[in-house]
Each structure stands twice: as C-alpha cells, then as structure tokens.
Design a protein around this motif. Structure first.
Motif, PDB file in Angstrom:
ATOM      1  N   ARG A 219       0.818  -1.223   0.000  1.00 26.19           N
ATOM      2  CA  ARG A 219       0.000   0.000   0.000  1.00 26.19           C
ATOM      3  C   ARG A 219       0.847   1.267   0.000  1.00 26.19           C
ATOM      4  O   ARG A 219       0.343   2.367  -0.141  1.00 26.19           O
ATOM      5  CB  ARG A 219      -0.930   0.025   1.209  1.00 26.19           C
ATOM      6  CG  ARG A 219      -1.894  -1.105   1.147  1.00 26.19           C
ATOM      7  CD  ARG A 219      -3.013  -1.047   2.132  1.00 26.19           C
ATOM      8  NE  ARG A 219      -3.852  -2.201   1.918  1.00 26.19           N
ATOM      9  CZ  ARG A 219      -4.711  -2.341   0.912  1.00 26.19           C
ATOM     10  NH1 ARG A 219      -4.866  -1.369   0.040  1.00 26.19           N
ATOM     11  NH2 ARG A 219      -5.421  -3.435   0.774  1.00 26.19           N
ATOM     12  N   LYS A 220       2.148   1.107   0.249  1.00 20.93           N
ATOM     13  CA  LYS A 220       3.009   2.290   0.304  1.00 20.93           C
ATOM     14  C   LYS A 220       3.564   2.638  -1.077  1.00 20.93           C
ATOM     15  O   LYS A 220       3.589   1.795  -1.979  1.00 20.93           O
ATOM     16  CB  LYS A 220       4.166   2.029   1.260  1.00 20.93           C
ATOM     17  CG  LYS A 220       3.712   1.917   2.700  1.00 20.93           C
ATOM     18  CD  LYS A 220       4.866   2.173   3.611  1.00 20.93           C
ATOM     19  CE  LYS A 220       4.391   2.188   5.055  1.00 20.93           C
ATOM     20  NZ  LYS A 220       5.533   2.169   5.967  1.00 20.93           N
ATOM     21  N   THR A 221       4.047   3.866  -1.197  1.00 23.81           N
ATOM     22  CA  THR A 221       4.613   4.279  -2.489  1.00 23.81           C
ATOM     23  C   THR A 221       5.995   3.633  -2.665  1.00 23.81           C
ATOM     24  O   THR A 221       6.660   3.287  -1.684  1.00 23.81           O
ATOM     25  CB  THR A 221       4.800   5.803  -2.552  1.00 23.81           C
ATOM     26  OG1 THR A 221       5.755   6.166  -1.547  1.00 23.81           O
ATOM     27  CG2 THR A 221       3.495   6.542  -2.326  1.00 23.81           C
ATOM     28  N   LEU A 222       6.410   3.527  -3.916  1.00 21.49           N
ATOM     29  CA  LEU A 222       7.712   2.913  -4.215  1.00 21.49           C
ATOM     30  C   LEU A 222       8.852   3.726  -3.588  1.00 21.49           C
ATOM     31  O   LEU A 222       9.814   3.165  -3.082  1.00 21.49           O
ATOM     32  CB  LEU A 222       7.897   2.847  -5.731  1.00 21.49           C
ATOM     33  CG  LEU A 222       6.957   1.837  -6.376  1.00 21.49           C
ATOM     34  CD1 LEU A 222       6.746   2.162  -7.842  1.00 21.49           C
ATOM     35  CD2 LEU A 222       7.528   0.427  -6.235  1.00 21.49           C
ATOM     36  N   ARG A 223       8.691   5.057  -3.619  1.00 16.67           N
ATOM     37  CA  ARG A 223       9.712   5.938  -3.044  1.00 16.67           C
ATOM     38  C   ARG A 223       9.978   5.520  -1.599  1.00 16.67           C
ATOM     39  O   ARG A 223      11.101   5.490  -1.120  1.00 16.67           O
ATOM     40  CB  ARG A 223       9.177   7.372  -3.100  1.00 16.67           C
ATOM     41  CG  ARG A 223      10.210   8.436  -2.921  1.00 16.67           C
ATOM     42  CD  ARG A 223       9.561   9.798  -2.991  1.00 16.67           C
ATOM     43  NE  ARG A 223       9.013  10.120  -4.305  1.00 16.67           N
ATOM     44  CZ  ARG A 223       7.777  10.608  -4.500  1.00 16.67           C
ATOM     45  NH1 ARG A 223       6.958  10.811  -3.479  1.00 16.67           N
ATOM     46  NH2 ARG A 223       7.377  10.903  -5.714  1.00 16.67           N
TER      47      ARG A 223
END
Ligand code: SAM
Length: 268
Positions: A219-223
C-alpha cells in the motif's frame, strides 16, 4: 478391495487424488504428450495421470515423496519400458540428472498445494531445460500467476513467473473431482518458459530483491518502500514514478529498477 483403495490419503503430503475421468481426460488432452517426448511428473500419487502419460509413448520420470505409494506405482507401471520412478522430495530433486536436452523437458503434476510455489521456483531455476509445464494448483494461485498489473492479484508470484514464462490459465476444477475433496477450487495452468526473455534483467536476483521489497508493503509508495535500495532520483532515472504503488508497475518497470540497482552496486 485393491491396494489402491487401501491407501489412506495423507494430509501432510497434500494428497487429494483425482478420480473424475472427465477431468483427467481434459488434463491429458491439454498436455497432449507424444511418443518419445521427455516428461516429468511430480507427485504421481496413485497414477491418475501417469497411466495416460505412459500410454502416449512419452519417456516418463516420476518423483513421488510418499514411500507407501512406491509399491502401488511399481505394481501398475514397473513393467513399462518408458517409466522411471524416483522416490524422494521434488523440492530437492536435481532435474539436470535426468539428462534431458535443453528445452525438451515437459513437466506435469497435480501438485501438493503446500509446496507448489517453492516447487515452481525450484523448476524455474532450471528453466533452460524445460519446454513447458502443466500444473493443477489452487485456483487463486493460478489467478495470481496469470494476473496483469493494476489489480490485487499482481504481485511477486505474477512478476517472477512472467519474467520466465508465458502463463495460460486453462480451466478450473471443482473439489468434487478429487478424493478427498480439497477445501478450495483448483485450476490447470500452462507455463511455457520464454526462449528469449522479453525483459531480461542484468541480475535476476536484484529483480527478486526489488520485487520482494516493493510488495512487502504494497500500500506504500515505491519511493517509500525502496528507499533503502534506491533514492527518489534513481527511481525517476529508471523512468518510474516514485509516487506509484508497486501494483501499478509492469514487469518492464521492475526490471528497469533492478538494473538501476545493478548500476549502483557495480559503481560501489
Ligand atoms: N497425481 C495424483 C493425482 O492427480 O491423483 C496425486 C496428486 S496429490 C494432490 C499430490 C501428490 O504429490 C501426492 O501423491 C503426494 O504424496 C506427492 N507429494 C507431496 N509432496 C511431495 C514432494 N515434496 N515431492 C514429490 N511428491 C510429493
């Protein structure tokens, strides 16, 4: 009562024996074994698929873990010149010992569901030997293998299997086809290793690492999830939008990230 029916199915070996003749026939028709082909069956059990495979005239090796099934299989098939039985764990089996020519081995199996993913990864580590694979798996595992980017099924399994293979979800099989019936639906999948990888990574272990990290927290961004491996700038330089979530990226984008990591590791 024959010995076949006296064998009690063992849960720890994932034993759900196929007994539906229509389903067995449909699987055998999908495989379409031919005389002289090199075939490997994982987990022959009581021989539901084995009989038809041998009947095609293919050269068949089988690997079965359960020692109690060995006499049952030998009684049925040991007199066939195209049959070889190996008692042992398919997860530890060295497929190169079969002496099959590169790109020739056809692998089939109604797999024990508890080992299906590690077994497929073990087989993929010898992908150059394999022509194709036909497996009965839990339906949701086949859906994950065959998924495309953008949905909840797209993840580590889809990416790593599609890196090596073309995936075809052939058909579904309900619990009633097995004895005892499993609690889940099943499906037949065909995996065909690519002769030339469509998106080769400079180091496939780095691809595995990037994919594992990215989907650990899907659910988190790739960054965010990749920050221990790649800076935001490196992610952008790979042509990837760091504000996206892993399920929005296709295989080619993951390979670009892995190659960026390769460049970095090489530079250190
Ligand atoms: N092919 C048979 C059929 O369709 O009726 C049996 C399928 S049953 C789902 C899975 C088979 O795999 C069982 O015979 C089981 O003993 C065998 N098996 C389980 N773990 C195994 C392993 N690690 N290596 C080889 N065979 C295994």
């Amino acid at each position: 009562m024959t010995e076949q029916y006296q064998h009690r199915a063992r849960k720890r070996f994932g034993q759900n024996f196929l007994h539906d003749a229509g389903v067995i026939d449909r699987i055998l028709r999908s495989i379409h074994a031919r005389e002289g082909e090199r075939m490997l069956e994982i987990g022959p059990g009581q021989g539901a698929l084995t009989e038809g495979l041998l009947g095609s005239g293919a050269q068949l090796d089988v690997v079965e873990l359960d020692k109690d099934l060995v006499p049952i299989l030998n009684r049925q098939f040991a007199d066939r010149s195209n049959f070889s039985l190996h008692q042992g764990d398919a997860l530890k089996f060295d497929f190169t010992t079969l002496g099959a020519a590169p790109g020739s081995l056809r692998v089939v199996g109604n797999l024990p569901y508890n080992i299906s993913t590690p077994l497929i990864f073990h087989l993929l580590s010898n992908a150059e030997l394999i022509r194709d694979m036909h497996f009965m798996l839990q339906k949701e595992v086949v859906e994950r293998m065959a998924a495309g980017p953008g949905g909840g099924d797209w993840g580590r399994l889809s990416i790593m299997v599609q890196y090596h293979c073309r995936v075809e979800h052939l058909f579904n099989v309900g619990p009633g086809a097995f004895n005892p019936p499993p609690k889940v639906d099943s499906a037949i999948v065909r995996l065909v290793p690519h002769t030339t990888l469509p998106h080769p990574a400079k180091d496939h272990r780095l691809l595995e690492r990037i994919v594992r990290e990215a989907f650990n927290q899907r659910r988190k961004t790739l960054r965010n999830t990749l920050k221990a491996l790649l800076t935001s700038e490196a992610i952008e330089a790979a042509g990837v939008d760091g504000s996206k979530r892993p399920e929005q990226l296709d295989l080619a984008a993951f390979v670009r990230l892995a190659d960026k990591l390769f460049e970095q590791t090489g530079a250190n």
